[in-house]
Write an enzyme that holds these catalytic residues in place. Sequence first.
Site, PDB file in Angstrom:
ATOM      1  N   LYS A  33       1.423 -12.087  -7.159  1.00 26.50           N
ATOM      2  CA  LYS A  33       1.689 -10.841  -7.902  1.00 26.50           C
ATOM      3  C   LYS A  33       2.412  -9.876  -6.992  1.00 26.50           C
ATOM      4  CE  LYS A  33       0.673  -9.088 -12.011  1.00 26.50           C
ATOM      5  NZ  LYS A  33       0.348  -9.859 -13.223  1.00 26.50           N
ATOM      6  N   SER A  54       6.858 -18.569 -19.162  1.00 26.05           N
ATOM      7  CA  SER A  54       7.574 -18.464 -17.881  1.00 26.05           C
ATOM      8  C   SER A  54       7.755 -19.848 -17.272  1.00 26.05           C
ATOM      9  CB  SER A  54       6.796 -17.600 -16.888  1.00 26.05           C
ATOM     10  OG  SER A  54       7.085 -16.245 -17.072  1.00 26.05           O
ATOM     11  N   ASN A  61       4.739  -4.239 -24.268  1.00 22.47           N
ATOM     12  CA  ASN A  61       5.284  -5.509 -24.755  1.00 22.47           C
ATOM     13  C   ASN A  61       4.216  -6.369 -25.444  1.00 22.47           C
ATOM     14  OD1 ASN A  61       5.567  -8.492 -24.335  1.00 22.47           O
ATOM     15  ND2 ASN A  61       7.669  -7.902 -23.896  1.00 22.47           N
TER      16      ASN A  61
HETATM   17  N1  GLU Z   1       2.829 -10.617 -15.708  1.00 24.28           N
HETATM   18  C1  GLU Z   1       2.404 -11.641 -16.610  1.00 24.28           C
HETATM   19  C2  GLU Z   1       0.947 -11.960 -16.400  1.00 24.28           C
HETATM   20  O1  GLU Z   1       0.197 -11.159 -15.891  1.00 24.28           O
HETATM   21  C3  GLU Z   1       3.324 -12.857 -16.584  1.00 24.28           C
HETATM   22  C4  GLU Z   1       3.378 -13.600 -15.298  1.00 24.28           C
HETATM   23  C5  GLU Z   1       4.465 -14.671 -15.275  1.00 24.28           C
HETATM   24  O2  GLU Z   1       5.098 -14.889 -16.282  1.00 24.28           O
HETATM   25  O3  GLU Z   1       4.651 -15.244 -14.196  1.00 24.28           O
HETATM   26  O4  GLU Z   1       0.464 -12.988 -16.780  1.00 24.28           O
END
Ligand code: GLU
Length: 435
Positions: free
Chosen positions: A109, A361, A224
Site C-alpha cells: 500500500k 486489477s 467510487n
Molecule cells: N485500493 C484498492 C483496495 O484497497 C485496490 C487495490 C488494487 O487494485 O491493487 O483494495
Amino acid sequence: MSAPDNSRDIFEDAVGRLDKALRYADIDPEAVERLKHPKQVLEVSIPVRMDNGTLRIFTGYRVRHDDTRGPTKGGIRYHPQVTLPEVKALAFWMTFKCAVAGLPYGGGKGGVVVNPKELSRMELERLTRGFIEQIADFIGPETDVPAPDVYTNAMIMGWMMDEYSKIHRRRTPAVITGKPIPLGGSLGREDATGRGAYYCIKELERLRGWTPHNTRVAIQGFGNAGQHLALLLHQDGYRIVAVSDSGGAIYREEGFDIPSLVFAKNETRRLKAVYCEGSVCTAIEAQTLTNQELLELDVDLLVPAALENQITRHNADRIQAPVIVEVANGPTTSDADEILSRSGKLVVPDILANSGGVTVSYFEWVQNRSGDYWSLETVHERLRRTMTAQFQAVWRIMEEQRIDMRTAAYALALRRIGEAIASQGTVRFFTARDS
Ligand code: GLU
C-alpha cells in the site's frame, strides 16, 4: 470524515486479529510471526513547485507487507490524514485480501499526506510524478504493483505509469493497475470494487431470502465504491435510504433515486449541494444527518464505504443494522468486532467484500502482460465467479467452525499464505529427523 478512535495504533489492532484466526488454520505459528512485520517500509519526501512559485515538500509512503504468494499489490491514497501505521495496516489487509481472493499476490500500500482537493490539476500531476520518481526502484510489475485508492483515480494511475516508463525507458503498463482504458486499463476496473461487493450482497440475498424493495440500505461514503454499489443495488430495486460523504449524510425513508444523486455529486463534487445548495436542494426532499447518525440507523443493511475506524467500541452497541458489508478498508476496530458479534450481527469483512477492486486489477495486470484484452462481459463474469466462490468458501468455514465471518476469512487467507510459507520450509521441516 475524521477517524473517531485512534487510541490504539491501527497497525497493531489489525495484526491482533491474526492470533484469533490462527486457531482455525492449521499453520505454523512461525508463519504468523512473519506476517506481523511488514517486509519493507519506504518513506519519501516529494518536493513540488506550486503554481505560485513556492516549493512544498510532501511526505509519501510505500509499504510492502508480504510477498510470499507473489508481487505485492495495493493502492496509493492521497489524503491529509495518511500516517505510516495506517499505510502499514492497509498493506497488511491487502496481503489477506489477495489471499482470500485467491490471487497470486502479496500485499502492499502507499499513501501521500495531501489534500488533493486543494491542489490545481498541474500541481497534482507534478506531485504524482514526483512520488513515482521517489519510489521507482521500489515498485515494478514483478515486485510491487500500485493501484487507485481513496482520492486517486485512473488519470493519476496513467501519470504514474508514464513516469515509471520514462524512468525505466520502456513502456511498462503492468506496473500500475486502474489505468485509463486507452493507456492499457481494463474494462470493468472502474466499478469493480462496488460490483464485487454487489455480488457478495447477491449471495446474502439468496441465503437470507431478501426481497430487494423491502431491503433498506444505508451507505456511508459516496466515492467510487459507494456510488457504484448504490447504482447496482438501486437497479435491482433495493431501497437506499441514506448516503453520505465527508460533508454529511442524507436520509429519505422512501429511498433515493441513485442515478440523480450520482449525477449531482459528480457535478458539484459534494453531496451537500444535493440538499442544501441551489435548485437541486428543493428538488430532493431529504433529512440531513451526520455520518455517525447514518451508521446507527435502523436499516436492514449497513455499508461503510468511506474510511477506517468508523465502528468503534464507542458506537458499536448502537448499530442497529443486522448485516454490515464492509466496502471500506478497516471500518471496524477489533474491540467493536467483539461487541457486534455478541449482539449477533453478521459482518461481511472488508478483505472479502471489497476484494473486487484488486481482483479486476489482477485481470488488468494479466491483460497487460499477455497483450490480449478482454470484453466487459468476460471481466464481469470472471469477477462474479471469483467473488461468489470466495464468499461461499468463507461462509462454509464460518458455519463449520461456528465463528464470525471475519475470523473465517482470515482463517482461509492464513491457510493459503501458510501453505506457501510452509512449502519453503518452516521449523517443523528443518527440525524433523530423517528416519
Ligand atoms: N485500493 C484498492 C483496495 O484497497 C485496490 C487495490 C488494487 O487494485 O491493487 O483494495
